[in-house]
Design a protein around this motif. Sequence first.
Motif, short mmCIF file in Angstrom:
data_model
loop_
_atom_site.label_atom_id
_atom_site.label_comp_id
_atom_site.label_asym_id
_atom_site.label_seq_id
_atom_site.Cartn_x
_atom_site.Cartn_y
_atom_site.Cartn_z
N GLY B 19 3.85 -5.40 -7.16
CA GLY B 19 3.23 -6.67 -7.14
C GLY B 19 2.18 -6.85 -8.17
N LYS B 20 2.09 -5.89 -8.93
CA LYS B 20 0.81 -5.93 -10.14
C LYS B 20 0.72 -7.12 -10.61
N SER B 21 1.95 -7.38 -11.31
CA SER B 21 1.89 -8.61 -12.16
C SER B 21 1.80 -10.08 -11.33
N VAL B 104 -2.99 -1.36 -5.71
CA VAL B 104 -2.16 -2.13 -4.87
C VAL B 104 -1.07 -1.20 -4.55
N VAL B 105 -0.82 -1.38 -3.27
CA VAL B 105 0.15 -0.66 -2.53
C VAL B 105 0.97 -1.57 -1.78
N ILE B 129 -12.52 2.14 -6.34
CA ILE B 129 -11.35 1.77 -6.12
C ILE B 129 -11.24 0.48 -5.03
N VAL B 130 -10.60 -0.54 -5.16
CA VAL B 130 -10.12 -1.47 -4.21
C VAL B 130 -8.91 -1.53 -3.77
N PRO B 131 -8.73 -0.86 -2.56
CA PRO B 131 -7.46 -0.94 -2.18
C PRO B 131 -6.91 -2.15 -1.61
N VAL B 132 -5.57 -2.42 -1.88
CA VAL B 132 -5.18 -3.88 -1.33
C VAL B 132 -3.73 -3.47 -0.91
N LEU B 133 -3.51 -3.93 0.12
CA LEU B 133 -2.03 -3.71 0.82
C LEU B 133 -1.31 -5.11 0.63
N ASN B 134 -0.33 -5.04 -0.25
CA ASN B 134 0.31 -6.28 -0.69
C ASN B 134 1.67 -6.53 0.19
N LYS B 135 2.14 -7.63 -0.05
CA LYS B 135 3.59 -7.94 0.56
C LYS B 135 3.30 -7.89 2.22
N ILE B 136 1.98 -8.16 2.57
CA ILE B 136 1.68 -8.07 4.10
C ILE B 136 2.60 -9.01 4.86
#
Lengths: 382, 600
Positions: B19-21, B104-105, B129-136
């Motif tokens: 989901g980077k883009s 993004v993970v 680093i700013v961790p982001v959990l995507n598609k939550i």
Amino acid sequence: MSGRFSLYVHIPYCQAKCSYCDFNSYAATTWPEDAYADALLAELRHRVAEPPFAAAGVATIFFGGGTPSLFRPRTIERLLTGIAATCPVAADAEITLEANPGTVERARLADFRRAGIRRLSFGIQSFHSDLLATLGRLHGPDDARAAIDAARVAGFDDLNLDLIFAVPGETRTQWEADVAEIVRFRPEHVSAYNLTYEPGTPFHTLRARGALAPLGDEDELWMYQHARRALAAAGYAHYEISNFAQPGHEARHNRSYWRGVDYLGLGAGAHSYAHLPAWGRRWSNERIPERYIAAAGRGDPTASAETLTFDTAAAEFVVLGLREMRGIEPAAFAARFGRPLEEIHPEIAALRADGLLVERAGRLALSERGLLLADSIFTRLV
Amino acid sequence: MQDPRFIRNFSIIAHIDHGKSTLADRLLEHTHTVSKREMEAQLLDDMDLERERGITIKARAVRLMYQAKDGQAYQLNLIDTPGHVDFSYEVSRSLAACEGAILVVDAAQGVEAQTVANVYLALDNDLAIVPVLNKIDLPAAEPDRVRREIEDVIGLDASDAVLASAKSGQGTQDVLEAVVRTVPPPVGDPAAPLEALLFDSWFDPYHGAVMLVRVFAGTVRPGTRIRLMATGKDAEVHRVGILKPALTDVDALGPGEVGVVMAGIKEVADTQVGDTLTEADRPAAAPRPGFKAVQPMVFAGLYPAESHQYGALRDAIEKLKLNDSSLSYEAENSIALGFGFRCGFLGLLHMEIVQERLEREFGLTLITTAPTVAYHVHTTDGRTLIVDSPAKLPPEGEIASMDEPFILAHVHVPTEHLGNVIALCEEKRGRQRELRFAGEKRALLVYELPLNEIVLDFYDRLKSASRGYASLDYEPLDFRASTLVKLDVRINGELVDALSVILHSERAYYRGRELTQKMRELVPRQMFEVVIQAAIGSKIIARETVKALRKNVTAKCYGGDITRKRKLLERQKEGKRRMKQVGRVEIPQEAFLAVLKVGE
């Protein structure tokens, strides 16, 4: 081309469609026989209004199919009468009917002869019931034998028998027996076809799925060469890749295809060729019988046409002519195309050097090895 | 120019499909950088090719203005990074332009191999680093498990990871707030001599080379006389701008800012990634660290499938070269393939991309020979030659010795696949330098490996050895003496130069057998027997035979068959025309392509 042409009449109906057949044919139990015959004659009248068929004579007539012998002899007679009333038919015309060795057709043979048919062509294919079953034929070996005898009894003295070899499961011994038996019947003409897997047929699909195992190259080769040897020994001349005849009994109608003679094809999906205008023209009719009938009634049943170019005509001259064992005549090529054969087809020099083409009695022909690799050779000549 | 305290420079690190883009799009939308309507999905990847492959080849940067909750307006520079090992140097330069990175993970799939190498690269560059959990919002999302995984596998504290759904837009503002909060602001003196890192450049037909830079110190404005410190090129700046994402002119770029500089430089080759822009009259004391001249590492012959396309191929390569200074080329002539080009690439992916662009954008059909590396060949008369093509290898008798290039490979691999990957590296003549464990589940393998083994089939093998979980990253190391031989393929006695390869002597027999077997399957039967041999010098090491065609004849050709049969013959002839002729043998193009796929 001296004002003579060949006439082909296509009857598209069959009792059953054979698994290897890619002809324009349709399995049927009933068919609009009279309407179809009307359409054929209407098309003939339409075609002979124009050159090169106008005022030209018919040299051969061939009823092919499908299974033309499913039509009543009376219908065939009406067609022949109608043809003769529309254009002059040569007194010595070769008039052939394709027939199945089935019971129904057998009973009609004498009537076909009375109707004007002079030559019969039977799709015997094999004398082995297992191979006939694989091919999807409805007749059995004894039907074939009875049909051949019946044809002789009916007075036919010009008979062609078709055989097919390299059927899945066929052994060399079976083929030897088929050829031996054919020869015992002494037909005037034999066609021996290597089975091919044509796109759109059940055989093609089955082979692609691996459900049908084609015979290997070596077996095919052996069977072909056996047919050539055995038929030659029995007095049949091998005059075209798959055709053999007793002297003077070559199929004149079929030969016109290889020699660039004009031919007019009547009927559903039938193909025609005219050497005019320019480098010639080929066309074919509506394939579906109902649509053909309707179109012929309206006037012109042509579905597609191709005007040949110098190149395609020069290619056809060579690849069709080389199918006959006597080959092509360079002088005839030069006369038609205005330039020497080897100038238009420079590959010929290499093919000769490789011994694939040979000069024989002033003509250029396939060599013994070239015969077996004809398609590879033709690819270099189109 | 903005006060550096209110600037944040960051990039996004993510595995393909995580989901980077989409996240980048949301950030652009949320900050009103572009409207939703303008948002042609995945704005940052502007080449079709990239979209299809799901990778970004060229770095780009876009400026976002964000009104944060603290009431302050921030200038956020989002710097996109290329995502493949061939471009690891470019990635490192893009990261060097940042102070932070969003990781993004996918909250359902967890940490993927590809991400890890880039995270380490970011950590090496001291990025926050700013961790982001995507598609939550996915039903399968397991934020707690994935959070633990980030901690175990990467060793990063993920307790305050942002929960987001780039698809729905959920959490977008939290991401922006986290960037402002976590990423440190840049520092730098606007009055000091200019120091700007060039991290991307491309060719523009009107402006020449366009340089994308990050200013560390000093100020650049139209009229500044700049010097590129590595290439020594001087030029006068005529335009300075920012990308938001359309180019917008600005008066100046100051410390911490990111933007483009145009100075009428004609060749992108003069604007190398990693170079430092300074002032010609008042140069900085030292360039920014980390510059490396990029050199082609992999070489292959590119030939037009049809010889009349040679001119078109030359024009196309010249055009690509305008924008791709790492691509090199020179004319080459092959007996089997005719006229073509010997091209140099950064790596295999770069090669594939160039090949695809040539085929897609220029409508060419190409035959590519097996990729090779550049060897150092010491001749008996004391010279040293650089040989990037088997055809250029001198005769055996003139070779005293040969050196081959080695690389230092970093392979991140889950411990369950470690054994397989070590076995692969050993098989590939590697020498282990280091084995480090990161957490319980992940290991970092450092290997010295011959580059020609990588070029052969290492990626594919690595993928299957680790079920796709290993990641590879490498840098050139040195040249080492090696027993190398040239393996030739002969067809009916004639050398097929395009199939020759240089390889380690121990590989030769196996490869020779594989190659001849593969060729036997691909060379159609002809009117005569075809003998395929693999040879080292005059010694034959493998032999296969394609039997002569015995029978090829159409049984039936009557009135209705003629047109169809003729067209069939014409098609076959067309097919033959596209084959390549070696002596009298016709070889289909697939045969040249398929030898590249010879696996072990």
